[in-house]
Design a protein around this motif. Structure first.
Motif, PDB file in Angstrom:
ATOM      1  N   LEU A 350      24.587  46.700  14.133  1.00  0.00           N
ATOM      2  CA  LEU A 350      23.553  46.424  14.774  1.00  0.00           C
ATOM      3  C   LEU A 350      22.896  47.728  15.535  1.00  0.00           C
ATOM      4  O   LEU A 350      21.933  48.064  16.183  1.00  0.00           O
ATOM      5  CB  LEU A 350      23.587  45.414  15.738  1.00  0.00           C
ATOM      6  N   ASP A 456      22.899  41.166  11.172  1.00  0.00           N
ATOM      7  CA  ASP A 456      21.446  41.480  11.624  1.00  0.00           C
ATOM      8  C   ASP A 456      20.509  40.479  11.262  1.00  0.00           C
ATOM      9  O   ASP A 456      19.244  40.065  11.878  1.00  0.00           O
ATOM     10  CB  ASP A 456      21.045  42.888  11.046  1.00  0.00           C
ATOM     11  N   GLU A 457      20.699  39.895  10.185  1.00  0.00           N
ATOM     12  CA  GLU A 457      19.725  38.720   9.851  1.00  0.00           C
ATOM     13  C   GLU A 457      19.637  37.598  10.979  1.00  0.00           C
ATOM     14  O   GLU A 457      18.780  36.979  11.166  1.00  0.00           O
ATOM     15  CB  GLU A 457      20.034  38.162   8.401  1.00  0.00           C
ATOM     16  N   ASP A 460      18.015  38.524  13.978  1.00  0.00           N
ATOM     17  CA  ASP A 460      16.483  38.361  13.910  1.00  0.00           C
ATOM     18  C   ASP A 460      15.994  37.036  14.061  1.00  0.00           C
ATOM     19  O   ASP A 460      14.937  36.795  14.749  1.00  0.00           O
ATOM     20  CB  ASP A 460      15.877  39.179  12.632  1.00  0.00           C
ATOM     21  N   GLN A 464      13.762  35.934  17.150  1.00  0.00           N
ATOM     22  CA  GLN A 464      12.293  35.694  16.606  1.00  0.00           C
ATOM     23  C   GLN A 464      12.066  34.114  17.127  1.00  0.00           C
ATOM     24  O   GLN A 464      10.935  33.866  17.342  1.00  0.00           O
ATOM     25  CB  GLN A 464      12.106  35.696  15.283  1.00  0.00           C
ATOM     26  N   SER A 467      10.824  34.136  20.706  1.00  0.00           N
ATOM     27  CA  SER A 467       9.744  34.804  20.656  1.00  0.00           C
ATOM     28  C   SER A 467       8.725  33.608  20.491  1.00  0.00           C
ATOM     29  O   SER A 467       7.490  33.591  21.120  1.00  0.00           O
ATOM     30  CB  SER A 467       9.786  35.796  20.005  1.00  0.00           C
TER      31      SER A 467
END
Length: 471
Positions: A350, A456-457, A460, A464, A467
């Motif tokens: 990361l 990392d996926e 995200d 997200q 968010s």
């Protein structure tokens, strides 16, 4: 009558000596000699194994397994505490020897006194043997817990011969010995609590339990390393070994089984300490998440599987800039070496400079997590604290993190997710390998399932999702 003699043996290599030695000449270890009683003449009394074979024909020392009655193995007596029965596999097995260990003041005596009162209510004959407390102290505890003192036979003694005679004469069904480290055999010259005394007393109680078909529960002290004090063979001699865990400053107590000849060893019992004593926790997940703050950075929710029971847990992480050359790594409830490995994976895959930050990790509730299914939640909590961004309140994160940054599968994901759905969780981040197993459950619910295969996926997707909820 010939007088018995004693010899000393090294518990590491078995070296024999007529007297105690500080250093073993055989293996070179220090303070390993223990005293053992040597009878000059062979015993003529039948042991409990001989009593068990008394129905055999004369001259026949064996029989087919199909001829052995299994009725005694099926006789269980409920303790009256559902969480204790869960750990035992359904209750105390008649004729078994159970060892309960735990830190001082954790609630071992309280647990067994409550169990004794419930055994009496179930028409069982109970004998409570105390080698540490006076009868007045035990009565005061009984009154404080609101227990009915009638029917519980109480004996204060540390002499094994007196205890053995009382167990035989009382014809008790359930016996509590508090604690095994205070019992001594007059035939040995060593002090109570020594290795030889603990082993000799336990061996005698084992013969009584099997020969008289009575359930005997031993309470044991633990060392500073957390192991039960005494010889390691002590845990091999008994049928069941239970550890009572928890912080004395917290209300929750955890009963963990590490050995059970009559059931599973991966079950977990959770109690709450109240003024009236230990109370079984019907919904542990809610107890673990009680008082959880919302929208706080550094917190993630995961599910740990303890035996057949899924538990919802909150993992908290705090990343603080380090003022020293070497950053601090502190972990409560998770292996610190595992934490160091996850920090290394985060830094590499990361591209986060975690080496410049002190890391403090805590599993809320005092539970010690021994499986790897919470790796992804730990990584999410660390990144959340590092970036000062909170996670979704109804988000459950599952997955093992590999050294290549891949998200590996977890055992029984449907059980963990099912517990979270029952409590109202709506968003789940799971390993990609769990998609097939979760398809049926996903169709029945209106929750959102996100499947990831790389670290990392996963990060995200996690951030997200928050968010989107903020928007």
């Amino acid at each position: 009558m010939a007088k018995s003699k004693s010899k000393f043996f090294c518990k590491e290599c078995g070296y024999e000596s007529s007297g105690w030695l500080g250093k073993c000449p055989g293996c070179g270890q220090w303070n390993t000699f223990i005293e053992e009683k040597i009878d000059p003449a062979p015993k003529t009394q039948a042991g409990w194994l001989d009593l068990a074979m008394s129905g055999e024909k004369e001259g026949k020392s064996w029989r087919y397994l199909s001829e052995v009655s299994s009725s005694n193995e099926d006789i269980r007596h409920a303790s009256g505490l559902p969480e204790l029965d869960r750990v035992l596999g359904g209750g105390f097995v008649q004729g078994s020897l159970v060892l309960v260990g735990g830190d001082p003041g954790i609630g071992k005596s309280t647990l067994l006194l409550q169990t004794s009162a419930r055994m009496v209510a179930a028409k069982q004959r109970v004998l409570y043997i105390s080698g540490e407390e006076s009868p007045q102290q035990i009565r005061l505890r009984s009154d404080r817990l609101g227990l009915d003192p009638h029917g519980i036979k109480l004996m204060s003694s540390t002499n094994f011969d007196q205890i053995a005679e009382e167990i035989k004469d009382s014809q008790a069904d359930f016996v509590v010995v508090d604690s095994i480290q205070t019992i001594y055999s007059p035939q040995l010259s060593s002090a109570p609590g020594s290795v030889s005394q603990v082993r000799e007393s336990t061996a005698g109680l084992l013969r009584l339990a099997k020969g008289l078909d009575v359930t005997i529960v031993l309470l044991g002290h633990v060392t500073k390393e957390g192991a039960i004090a005494g010889p390691r063979v002590l845990e091999h001699m008994v049928d069941t070994v239970l550890y009572f865990e928890g912080e004395q400053t917290q209300n929750l107590r955890i009963l963990r089984c590490v050995k059970n000849r009559f059931g599973n060893t991966d079950e977990l019992g959770i109690f709450e300490m109240r003024e009236e004593g230990l109370v079984s926790v019907a919904n542990p997940s809610l107890a673990m998440l009680a008082g959880r703050p919302v929208a706080m950075p550094g917190a993630a929710i995961t599910a740990s599987l303890e035996g057949t029971r899924p538990l919802m847990l909150e993992v908290q992480a705090l990343m603080s800039p380090s003022h020293y050359q070497t950053a601090t790594r502190m972990s409560q409830g998770l292996d610190r070496l595992r934490l160091n490995m996850l920090l290394a994976v985060i830094e590499k895959f990361l591209q986060k400079d975690v080496a410049a930050y002190d890391c403090y990790l805590n599993v809320v509730g005092g539970l010690k997590v021994r499986e790897t299914a919470c790796d992804l939640a730990v990584a999410a909590a660390i990144l959340s604290s590092l970036e000062d961004r909170s996670l979704a309140d109804d988000l459950l994160i599952l997955g093992e993190v590999g050294l290549s940054g891949e998200i590996r599968p977890v055992s029984f994901p449907e059980r963990r997710v099912g517990e979270a759905l029952r409590l109202g969780w709506k968003n789940f981040v799971l390993p990609a390998s769990a998609e097939d197993r979760m398809s049926a459950l996903a169709q029945k619910s209106n929750a959102n399932f996100y499947y990831v295969s790389l670290l990392d996926e996963a990060m995200d997707v996690i951030f997200q999702l928050q968010s989107k909820l903020d928007a």
